[in-house]
Design an enzyme around this catalytic site. Structure first.
Site, PDB file in Angstrom:
ATOM      1  N   SER A  73       0.849  -1.185   0.000  1.00 30.20           N
ATOM      2  CA  SER A  73       0.000   0.000   0.000  1.00 30.20           C
ATOM      3  C   SER A  73       0.882   1.230   0.000  1.00 30.20           C
ATOM      4  O   SER A  73       1.999   1.215   0.544  1.00 30.20           O
ATOM      5  CB  SER A  73      -0.903   0.017   1.242  1.00 30.20           C
ATOM      6  OG  SER A  73      -1.578   1.254   1.364  1.00 30.20           O
ATOM      7  N   TYR A 129      -1.210  -0.668  10.390  1.00 30.14           N
ATOM      8  CA  TYR A 129      -1.413  -1.073   8.998  1.00 30.14           C
ATOM      9  C   TYR A 129      -0.254  -0.582   8.145  1.00 30.14           C
ATOM     10  O   TYR A 129       0.337  -1.341   7.367  1.00 30.14           O
ATOM     11  CB  TYR A 129      -2.739  -0.527   8.473  1.00 30.14           C
ATOM     12  CG  TYR A 129      -3.022  -0.921   7.035  1.00 30.14           C
ATOM     13  CD1 TYR A 129      -3.588  -2.162   6.741  1.00 30.14           C
ATOM     14  CD2 TYR A 129      -2.714  -0.059   5.977  1.00 30.14           C
ATOM     15  CE1 TYR A 129      -3.834  -2.537   5.429  1.00 30.14           C
ATOM     16  CE2 TYR A 129      -2.957  -0.426   4.664  1.00 30.14           C
ATOM     17  CZ  TYR A 129      -3.519  -1.665   4.396  1.00 30.14           C
ATOM     18  OH  TYR A 129      -3.756  -2.041   3.089  1.00 30.14           O
TER      19      TYR A 129
END
Length: 262
Positions: free
Chosen positions: A148, A158
């Site tokens: 990401s 994350y």
């Protein structure tokens, strides 16, 4: 496309995790279009079978369904065994499965944080390990790890997990390139998929210009993979964000994001 119209030379089998929606679904579709036979891995057998049936019908490829919760070590082991099977070699592994948590670190249960880490890091590590062994013996193969653009930003666990994916992928790309293996980290930004819906995050959480289409970013990713690139960052806007994040100190980025939450 029927099996009779497929190329006589198959590009090999690709194993895709999380292929029932979004980026994973697009990978399965586009790889089938290229002639890859597929192994599809997810938790929902019904949705897996639906996707598999559509791909077999549309592209005439062989599609194997493997139901597994990659956060469960025993289930993960079955997928590792499939990747190691010398009688059914896997030419390309796409580590796509994942999820995010909506709340900030202390507002999440520690078990939920650990479950996310298991899927984003442990599963990627173990499946890549299982795939690289046979690939290195054959002298060819590839791994695409879906990371990401958040990996370049200080945004909690994350982002930290995805930063690990980037570091791991970059190391593996350089370590195994001479053995005929391509490893690439794909770093998308906001993408119109089920990912944010499952987090209960609305499309209004980011400006329209930041949203990507899964089919476009996967096409770009496969083109980058074909060129042997270590990173694929789809979208000019995210290339700018990633480049800027490398130049700006993390402490300043974190302060800026904190202001945005007030």
């Amino acid at each position: 496309m029927s099996s009779s119209t497929r190329s006589r030379t198959s590009p090999g089998t690709a194993l895709v995790t999380g292929p029932t929606a979004g980026i994973g679904r697009s990978f399965a579709e586009q790889l089938a279009r290229r002639g890859h036979d597929l192994v599809l891995v997810a938790r929902d057998t019904r949705r897996l079978e639906e996707v598999a049936a559509g791909l077999r019908s549309s592209y005439g490829v062989s599609v194997e369904v493997l139901t597994a919760d990659l956060g469960d070590r025993a289930a993960l082991a079955t997928v590792e065994a499939r990747l190691r099977d010398p009688e059914r070699p896997v030419e390309l592994l796409v580590n796509n499965a994942g999820f995010g948590l909506k709340h900030r670190f202390l507002h999440n249960d520690a078990d939920a944080e650990t479950a996310m880490l298991d899927l984003l890091v442990t599963a990627v590590l173990r499946l890549t390990h299982a795939a690289l062994g046979p690939m290195s013996e054959r002298g060819h193969g590839g791994v695409i790890n879906v990371s990401s653009v958040a990996a370049f930003l200080p945004r909690g666990t994350y982002s930290a997990a995805k930063a690990w994916v980037n570091s791991f992928s970059e190391w593996a790309a350089n370590e195994y390139r001479d053995q005929g293996i391509t490893v690439m980290s794909l770093c998308p930004g906001f993408t119109r998929t089920e990912f944010h819906q499952r987090m209960d995050v609305s499309r209004g959480s980011a400006p329209d210009f930041l949203w990507l289409e899964a089919d476009d970013l996967v096409a770009r990713a496969l083109a980058d993979f074909d060129k042997g690139r270590v990173y694929s960052i789809p979208g000019a806007q995210y290339k700018v964000i990633a480049a800027a994040a490398r130049l700006v100190p993390s402490s300043l980025l974190q302060r800026f994001q904190a202001l945005g939450r007030k």
